[in-house]
Design a protein around this motif. Structure first.
Motif, mmCIF file in Angstrom:
data_model
loop_
_atom_site.group_PDB
_atom_site.id
_atom_site.type_symbol
_atom_site.label_atom_id
_atom_site.label_comp_id
_atom_site.label_asym_id
_atom_site.label_seq_id
_atom_site.Cartn_x
_atom_site.Cartn_y
_atom_site.Cartn_z
ATOM 1 N N VAL A 44 -4.361 7.034 -6.660
ATOM 2 C CA VAL A 44 -5.769 7.427 -6.784
ATOM 3 C C VAL A 44 -6.216 7.350 -8.238
ATOM 4 O O VAL A 44 -5.492 7.778 -9.137
ATOM 5 C CB VAL A 44 -5.958 8.866 -6.248
ATOM 6 C CG1 VAL A 44 -7.337 9.411 -6.585
ATOM 7 C CG2 VAL A 44 -5.708 8.899 -4.745
ATOM 8 N N GLY A 45 -7.402 6.802 -8.485
ATOM 9 C CA GLY A 45 -7.970 6.837 -9.831
ATOM 10 C C GLY A 45 -8.565 5.518 -10.279
ATOM 11 O O GLY A 45 -9.477 5.513 -11.104
ATOM 12 N N ASP A 46 -8.076 4.409 -9.772
ATOM 13 C CA ASP A 46 -8.651 3.125 -10.192
ATOM 14 C C ASP A 46 -9.476 2.550 -9.043
ATOM 15 O O ASP A 46 -9.724 3.215 -8.048
ATOM 16 C CB ASP A 46 -7.528 2.174 -10.640
ATOM 17 C CG ASP A 46 -7.989 1.308 -11.807
ATOM 18 O OD1 ASP A 46 -9.039 0.667 -11.671
ATOM 19 O OD2 ASP A 46 -7.283 1.287 -12.840
ATOM 20 N N ASP A 47 -9.883 1.287 -9.184
ATOM 21 C CA ASP A 47 -10.708 0.690 -8.132
ATOM 22 C C ASP A 47 -9.914 0.385 -6.869
ATOM 23 O O ASP A 47 -10.470 0.291 -5.783
ATOM 24 C CB ASP A 47 -11.372 -0.597 -8.643
ATOM 25 C CG ASP A 47 -12.397 -0.276 -9.713
ATOM 26 O OD1 ASP A 47 -13.194 0.654 -9.479
ATOM 27 O OD2 ASP A 47 -12.384 -0.909 -10.774
ATOM 28 N N ALA A 48 -8.629 0.191 -7.047
ATOM 29 C CA ALA A 48 -7.772 -0.075 -5.880
ATOM 30 C C ALA A 48 -6.376 0.445 -6.179
ATOM 31 O O ALA A 48 -5.992 0.585 -7.340
ATOM 32 C CB ALA A 48 -7.720 -1.578 -5.596
#
Ligand code: ADP
Ligand code: MG
Length: 354
Positions: A44-48
């Motif tokens: 969790v935390g970036d675009d993918a």
């Protein structure tokens, strides 16, 4: 003197999802998550998310959607039970293929007035079950909507299976195969009837009622059993029972090219509370075979491998019952006290027809 602005630390904590906001929720979630590890390079935390399993691993994906008022009733389903069950049903799907679960994705449509404490309890139960099965929450999406909708996607791997790392499909049953089911059947159906008040609590003792309700609200996904059965290479076809024994066996028979089955009612495994309700005439065995959501495994295997199947039951510590055999009749029959009856197969719950 400087103007004393109220510090954020002293402002009222958010009570509803609207006050918490999408980004507040994601920030809360990230604080609860352990750092990505193993095959999950980025969670969790970036675009993918970035998931990199060993090359050559078979990757399996399953997804399930739960809508308030359709799949669960908030009147008797707690946030914790829903957090557990929304992941458990996906774990069960992977178990039925023989896969080991790895990464989960959680998409939530949340009503603005939903309490933050409800969401906290939901997430804690979800993550608790995830940790128990070494599943990492790798991502998801969060939106506002008028109804609560939960969608969980789960990735898993098939490694170390006898059949060249191929998952076990529904379509491999052969005429003459034994049919097995794990655990006991019909408990979830009875548990739901109790929760809905369609079965009187006074008809059953407290521990029996708790057991049945729990089997509906917190089914145990047979992950280890499914993997062991698949790894043995002895199982020809397998699925999990979400629609009921009759409907799911029907799915397996259809997928295996239009086969049939003969069941023996005396071999159908019932829990003590279910058996007592049948004996008291408050439910019947046929009802238990058509009620859904047991999340037990149903599979077929050649009679020559019976001793191997018994060994797996012992190692996995899950009872396995041989309930019948595969035939070429295209129908499901059941022998009841020596008399053979046809079980008319409704094909399970159909969201557009029921
Ligand atoms: P984007 O706008 O780029 O799609 P988001 O703001 O929707 O990104 O999400 C930010 C991060 O939070 C992503 O890594 C996403 O996977 C994660 N995320 C959002 N909602 C959830 C959720 N309900 N459960 C798990 N991860 C979530
Ligand atoms: Mg997004």
């Amino acid at each position: 003197m400087q103007n004393q602005k109220p510090s954020r630390d002293h402002s009222c904590p958010p009570e509803t999802v609207a006050e918490l906001g999408e980004f507040g929720f994601i920030a809360d979630l990230r604080r609860r998550l352990p750092p990505a590890s193993g095959d999950l390079k980025l969670g969790v935390g970036d675009d993918a998310a970035w998931w990199q399993p060993e090359s050559g691993s078979g990757i399996l994906t399953t997804t399930d959607m739960l809508v308030a008022g359709v799949h669960f009733d908030l009147a008797y389903t707690s946030a914790a039970n829903l957090g557990y069950k929304s992941l458990a049903v996906n774990l069960s799907d992977l178990a039925a293929m023989g896969a080991k679960p790895a990464c989960a994705y959680l998409s939530l449509a949340l009503p603005a007035e939903l309490k933050k404490i409800w969401l906290d309890e939901y997430i804690m139960a979800f993550l608790g079950l995830a940790a128990a099965y070494n599943v990492q929450l790798a991502g998801g999406d969060t939106v506002a909507a008028s109804e609560l909708v939960i969608s969980v996607t789960l990735n898993g791997l098939v490694n170390g299976l006898a059949s060249k790392n191929k998952p076990v499909l529904r379509s491999g049953a052969k005429i003459g195969d034994d049919i097995y089911v794990s655990g006991t059947v019909g408990d979830s159906f009875l548990g739901l009837q109790l929760l809905q008040g369609r079965l009187e609590r006074s008809d059953i003792d407290v521990s029996g009622a708790t057991f049945l309700a729990d089997r509906h609200l917190r089914p145990t996904p047979r992950v280890d059993l499914g993997h062991r059965l698949a790894a043995s290479g002895k199982v020809n076809a397998m699925l999990d029972i979400s629609d009921g024994v009759v409907a799911d066996l029907g799915h397996l028979l259809t997928a295996s090219g239009g086969l049939g089955a003969e069941l023996d009612q005396a071999a159908i495994p019932l829990s003590r509370p279910a058996f007592e309700l049948v004996t008291a005439g408050l439910t019947d065995c046929r009802g238990l075979l058509t009620g859904g959501e047991d999340y037990e495994l149903l599979f077929t295997a050649n009679p020559a491998v019976r001793s191997k199947i018994s060994e797996i039951a012992i190692t996995a510590e899950v009872a396995l019952s041989r309930i019948g055999r595969i035939t070429n009749t295209e129908k499901i029959f059941m022998s009841v006290n020596g008399v053979t009856e046809e079980l008319s197969g409704r094909s399970g719950y159909d969201h557009f027809q029921d």
